[in-house]
Design a protein around this motif. Structure first.
Motif, PDB file in Angstrom:
ATOM      1  N   SER A  23       0.596  -1.157  -0.109  1.00  0.00           N
ATOM      2  CA  SER A  23       0.086   0.060  -0.013  1.00  0.00           C
ATOM      3  C   SER A  23       0.765   1.234   0.045  1.00  0.00           C
ATOM      4  O   SER A  23       0.593   2.256  -0.463  1.00  0.00           O
ATOM      5  CB  SER A  23      -0.956  -0.081   0.984  1.00  0.00           C
ATOM      6  OG  SER A  23      -0.093   0.181   2.514  1.00  0.00           O
ATOM      7  N   MET A  24       2.022   1.031   0.555  1.00  0.00           N
ATOM      8  CA  MET A  24       2.919   2.169   0.373  1.00  0.00           C
ATOM      9  C   MET A  24       3.214   2.547  -0.780  1.00  0.00           C
ATOM     10  O   MET A  24       3.776   3.873  -1.144  1.00  0.00           O
ATOM     11  CB  MET A  24       4.372   2.069   1.396  1.00  0.00           C
ATOM     12  CG  MET A  24       4.096   2.024   2.741  1.00  0.00           C
ATOM     13  SD  MET A  24       3.928   3.699   3.282  1.00  0.00           S
ATOM     14  CE  MET A  24       3.646   3.700   5.206  1.00  0.00           C
ATOM     15  N   ALA A  69      -0.986   1.447   9.305  1.00  0.00           N
ATOM     16  CA  ALA A  69      -0.814   0.092   9.920  1.00  0.00           C
ATOM     17  C   ALA A  69       0.379  -0.454  10.096  1.00  0.00           C
ATOM     18  O   ALA A  69       1.132  -1.103  10.683  1.00  0.00           O
ATOM     19  CB  ALA A  69      -1.979  -0.887   9.552  1.00  0.00           C
ATOM     20  N   LYS A  93      -3.986   1.170   5.914  1.00  0.00           N
ATOM     21  CA  LYS A  93      -2.967   0.151   5.656  1.00  0.00           C
ATOM     22  C   LYS A  93      -1.621   0.692   5.859  1.00  0.00           C
ATOM     23  O   LYS A  93      -0.635   0.195   6.607  1.00  0.00           O
ATOM     24  CB  LYS A  93      -3.069  -0.428   4.295  1.00  0.00           C
ATOM     25  CG  LYS A  93      -4.274  -1.686   4.238  1.00  0.00           C
ATOM     26  CD  LYS A  93      -4.063  -2.299   3.203  1.00  0.00           C
ATOM     27  CE  LYS A  93      -5.112  -1.571   1.785  1.00  0.00           C
ATOM     28  NZ  LYS A  93      -4.816  -2.507   0.645  1.00  0.00           N
ATOM     29  N   ARG A  94      -1.465   1.812   5.440  1.00  0.00           N
ATOM     30  CA  ARG A  94      -0.191   2.664   5.434  1.00  0.00           C
ATOM     31  C   ARG A  94       0.155   3.016   6.979  1.00  0.00           C
ATOM     32  O   ARG A  94       1.261   2.651   7.364  1.00  0.00           O
ATOM     33  CB  ARG A  94      -0.115   4.165   4.702  1.00  0.00           C
ATOM     34  CG  ARG A  94       0.246   3.625   3.087  1.00  0.00           C
ATOM     35  CD  ARG A  94      -0.268   5.155   2.441  1.00  0.00           C
ATOM     36  NE  ARG A  94      -0.037   4.761   1.095  1.00  0.00           N
ATOM     37  CZ  ARG A  94      -0.684   5.613   0.262  1.00  0.00           C
ATOM     38  NH1 ARG A  94      -1.154   6.636   0.533  1.00  0.00           N
ATOM     39  NH2 ARG A  94      -0.487   5.409  -0.993  1.00  0.00           N
ATOM     40  N   ARG A 142      -6.262   2.669   2.186  1.00  0.00           N
ATOM     41  CA  ARG A 142      -5.183   2.862   1.569  1.00  0.00           C
ATOM     42  C   ARG A 142      -4.262   3.267   2.657  1.00  0.00           C
ATOM     43  O   ARG A 142      -3.172   2.933   3.200  1.00  0.00           O
ATOM     44  CB  ARG A 142      -4.795   3.317   0.402  1.00  0.00           C
ATOM     45  CG  ARG A 142      -3.443   2.923  -0.261  1.00  0.00           C
ATOM     46  CD  ARG A 142      -3.325   3.595  -1.595  1.00  0.00           C
ATOM     47  NE  ARG A 142      -4.287   2.956  -2.408  1.00  0.00           N
ATOM     48  CZ  ARG A 142      -4.936   3.497  -3.881  1.00  0.00           C
ATOM     49  NH1 ARG A 142      -4.323   4.727  -4.176  1.00  0.00           N
ATOM     50  NH2 ARG A 142      -5.687   2.929  -4.467  1.00  0.00           N
ATOM     51  N   ASN A 143      -4.690   4.662   3.233  1.00  0.00           N
ATOM     52  CA  ASN A 143      -3.929   5.267   4.234  1.00  0.00           C
ATOM     53  C   ASN A 143      -3.968   4.532   5.623  1.00  0.00           C
ATOM     54  O   ASN A 143      -3.109   4.508   6.318  1.00  0.00           O
ATOM     55  CB  ASN A 143      -4.522   6.722   4.474  1.00  0.00           C
ATOM     56  CG  ASN A 143      -4.200   7.669   3.241  1.00  0.00           C
ATOM     57  OD1 ASN A 143      -3.080   7.433   2.696  1.00  0.00           O
ATOM     58  ND2 ASN A 143      -4.938   8.554   2.885  1.00  0.00           N
TER      59      ASN A 143
END
Lengths: 66, 769
Positions: free
Chosen positions: A61-62, B267, B264-265, B261-262
């Motif tokens: 995801s990064m 996390a 997950k980032r 998405r943010n």
């Protein structure tokens, strides 16, 4: 396996109730807790792929663009 | 205005709680299970990846995916109240344990400095005599005093609002990261330099439980021959190292778009940071600090101990220890902040559902925060600090109860939801096996088994936690149950579910400055909270970085009452509260900011046109009226626009139908639409003119200008004749008003893929002529 639950007096006032509950705790200690051993280690093995895949997917995801 | 935070800020808030456990988890675990404790802390930090995965799944299903919501969906209200009671125990204790731990670090440093000063003869004799030797603080009492001070400070910060708090959390984590990098680098160098051995492996024969660590089992035979069972006991004593995961769910609603998405980032950042700091830090501490001083002297300030036993000059070590203490103070006090934010979030959520009475959520008059809940939380935390008298171990033991049971309830609920709601989720805890139509969530089940077995074992081995945790949770459960019944009776006739409280700011005029939005914003009109599809559409198509969204409701008021005389309750009634709650909820699910606006008006269309004009909106988005067609809506708005005094701006009016198809109209003077043959006619005339010498400067527009001038002259001379000709040309297609025009790409029912349009540059427009 013998049991000696000195602390039970904390919870139970009457001697009769204490004896009855000693049996319950005895049952728990010798039957439930060993069962938890199996559940815990089975879960731990199953958690390994969770950890690995989660780490990889969150790392991806990064790199994704918004 | 509803605002959102970046994933860095979200991670910082969570790490203020989760990362701070590095300062005390290692010491508490070692006191309980012996020198092998760091391996268990490392194991717990790895397992935290899996627990976090469960939380990400819950957040992908529910924007406010905390324990309460998830358990309620899966297991019902009673279990939800039980789980949230356990969670509150966790949160209430996070503050005191962090505050007291910070105090321990500070008091330890002060005592160390006193000792160093005394060794140099810098302590005055009178002071020496007063303390009967080297002046030393009573560490526990001093720690409790620090905890009280810091808790009161963060109480005030939270009364003021979360945005400021997330700023501080980010700054604290930046400083902490600097310390962690130095700590790790120096510690690894020290270990290599000294050739320090690893701690004993986490096998049963290396486990040495203290009597307190066995709790109710200490007098049983199982305590003497626990074998592999001891591993679970040790794991249970280390589980507090991953406290703070729930904060991720609480912060989720604040995370900006793209939300998942943010999340997950955030996390991942949390995972790496906590694994390195808490996990590896605890391991290195045991390797660096000698056995004879580690538990007796540094059990409550392990990282300070690391600093003192690094390789290097004493002064440098003392300076680094001071830095550790400063950082410890900041991050641990940050954990108090996070605990207040988290508890506030949980209780607000519970209160929205009618489980706590509405009284708790009244916003602060000045700051708009739910100050009564904050007061309640902080009050309980202060009481806990005073009751503990600064003993970190007791607090830590009790703390684990709330941590493990809230995780257990959450994972069980997510497991149940896998079978109850089989729909798509943004994230599923991996791996999953599909046999036919049945999906078996192996990973989720495995995580739940570990948590459940650990939670049950903890009931037996953590005496303080079991008694205190059960009593506290039952008390909270009782309060929730009684409060819910009172609420149900009170609001039996009204739907009280999910209502936000809003801080109302009254303004006499509407303008961009007042609402704090940029020019070119999108104005979304709302009226019925059941039909907010157009708000979803606008949120989907709008990039919050470029364009602000203002959600506006025109509140009809009667004639004869000046607007300024209207009471707030008249303008912002229960209906507006429900309407805006839904709007906020939708915006949260997209992680996009909206501003809310109620405009008292006698005519809805005038209110919309005037608001769009004064807000310098580029587009107005509405749902399709049940009484009018999109064209009729545009006509009404066009009329209102015409009636407005100058100066006035053009804007686009978009009507979103229930099937998400969109009709777009331009409101105000617009570029006339020309038929292809008219364009060709102009071009032919121009080509003909060009054949004549000296006409190089004549353009197509000059031809149109001349034609219009002549038409105007003819119209003045013989109106009837001109009108007769015009009617002949446009019969059957006449627009109802010249103040709006429909765009061609929305004539059909195709879905639009572009966002609400900006006014400039104007796209070519065709349509009614």
């Amino acid at each position: 396996m013998s049991t000696d639950f000195n602390k039970l007096s904390l919870f139970f006032d009457s001697t009769r109730a204490q004896e009855y509950n000693v049996d319950i705790v005895n049952l728990l200690v010798h039957h439930l807790l060993p069962l938890l051993e199996y559940l815990f280690f089975a879960g731990l093995i199953g958690a390994v792929p969770v950890i690995v895949i989660t780490a990889i997917k969150t790392a991806q995801s990064m790199l994704e663009e918004d | 205005m509803l605002t959102f935070i970046s994933y860095w800020r979200a991670a910082a808030i969570v790490l203020n709680d989760l990362g701070s456990s590095a300062f005390y988890a290692g010491g508490i675990a070692e006191q309980a299970v012996g020198k092998s404790a760091p391996w268990f802390i490392l194991g717990v930090m790895l397992f935290a990846f899996a627990v976090r995965s469960v939380y990400v799944e819950s957040c992908s299903m529910f924007t406010r995916g905390g324990v309460y919501r998830v358990v309620k969906e899966a297991l019902g209200g009673t279990f939800a109240k039980l789980s949230v009671s356990a969670l509150m125990f966790d949160y209430i204790l996070t503050g005191p344990i962090s505050g007291v731990s910070a105090g321990q670090y500070i008091a330890g440093l002060i005592n160390e400095l006193f000792a160093a000063a005394d060794a140099h003869g810098w302590i005055p004799r009178a002071m020496h005599a007063m303390f009967h030797g080297t002046p030393q603080l009573d560490v526990n009492h001093a720690a409790a005093a620090f905890a009280v001070l810091v808790t009161v400070y963060y109480w005030w910060e939270n009364i003021k609002g979360i945005e400021e708090s997330s700023d501080k959390a980010l700054r604290v984590m930046q400083i902490t990261t600097v310390m962690v990098v130095i700590l790790m680098g120096w510690a690894i160098y020290t270990v290599l330099h000294n050739g320090s051995p690893l701690p004993p492996l986490p096998i049963p024969q290396n486990l040495h439980f203290s009597p307190e660590a066995l709790g109710f089992l200490k007098n049983t035979d199982i305590a003497k021959s626990f074998g592999l069972f001891g591993i679970i006991i040790a794991f249970g004593h280390s589980v507090l190292a991953m406290s703070g995961e729930e904060s991720l769910a609480q912060v989720n609603r604040e995370i900006a778009s793209p939300k998942l998405r943010n999340l997950k980032r955030a996390a991942l950042i949390i995972a790496i940071f906590s694994f390195v700091f808490t996990g590896l830090g605890s391991l290195l501490a045991v390797m660096i600090i000698p056995d004879e001083v580690r538990v007796p002297l540094y059990k409550d300030n392990l990282i300070s101990g690391m600093a003192m036993y690094m390789v290097g000059p004493h002064v440098l070590k003392l300076v680094f220890r001071a830095f550790v203490v400063v950082v410890g103070f900041l991050i641990l006090s940050g954990a108090i902040n996070t605990s207040i934010i988290g508890s506030n979030g949980v209780l607000n959520r519970v209160s929205e559902d009618g489980v706590l009475t509405d009284w708790f959520r009244r916003p602060h008059k000045r700051f708009g925060t739910s100050y009564r809940i904050i007061n309640l939380i902080v009050g309980m935390q202060l009481l806990t600090v005073i009751a503990s008298r600064g003993n970190v171990y007791v607090l830590g033991e009790a703390y684990a109860f709330g941590v493990i049971w809230s995780f257990t309830f959450n994972s069980l609920a997510m497991l149940v939801l896998r079978f109850k709601y089989k729909g798509e989720r943004g994230w599923r805890v991996p791996p999953n096996i599909k046999i036919g139509n049945i999906e078996i969530p192996i990973g989720l089940a495995a995580v739940h088994l570990v948590l459940l077995s650990t939670a049950i074992v903890n009931l037996f081995t953590k005496e303080v936690a079991t008694v205190a945790g059960a009593a506290f949770s039952l008390a909270f459960f009782f309060i929730f149950t009684v409060s819910e019944r009172v609420n149900k009776r009170k609001f039996a006739h009204v739907e009280q579910q999910m209502k936000e409280h809003f801080q109302l700011l009254h303004q006499d005029t509407i303008g961009r400055e007042e609402v704090q939005v940029r020019a070119g914003n999108v104005l979304v009109t709302v009226r019925d909270y059941n039909t907010l599809n157009h708000l979803r559409w606008a949120l989907e198509k709008t990039n919050p970085h470029d364009t602000d969204i203002v959600v506006m409701e025109a509140r009809l008021t009667g004639y004869g009452s000046a607007d300024r005389d209207l009471a707030m309750e008249q303008i912002f009634s229960d209906y507006e509260q429900t309407l805006f709650t839904k709007a906020v909820s939708i915006a949260e699910s997209y992680g996009k900011t909206i501003s809310l606006l109620v405009v008292p008006a006698r005519d809805v269309w005038s209110a919309i046109a005037q608001t769009a004009n004064s807000m310098e909106s580029s587009a107005v988005v509405s749902g399709l009226s049940s009484k009018m067609t999109g064209e009729e809506q545009a006509f009404k708005l066009g009329q209102a626009w015409e009636a407005m005094p100058e100066p006035k701006r053009q804007f686009v009016f978009q009507v979103v139908r229930p099937d998400s198809t969109v009709e777009t109209y331009r409101i105000g003077p617009h570029t006339p639409t020309m038929k292809t043959e008219d364009v060709h006619l102009v071009h032919r005339i121009w080509l003909d003119i060009k054949k004549i010498q000296g006409t190089e400067d004549i353009h197509h527009s000059d031809i149109v200008t001349l034609a219009l001038t002549r038409l105007s002259r003819d119209y003045n001379l013989d109106k009837d004749d001109v009108l007769k000709n015009l009617k002949k040309g446009v019969r059957g297609q006449a627009p109802k008003s010249s103040s709006f025009v429909r765009e061609p790409d929305t004539e059909g029912t195709q879905k639009r893929t572009d966002g609400p349009r900006r006014e400039q540059p104007m796209p070519p427009v065709t349509g009614p002529r």
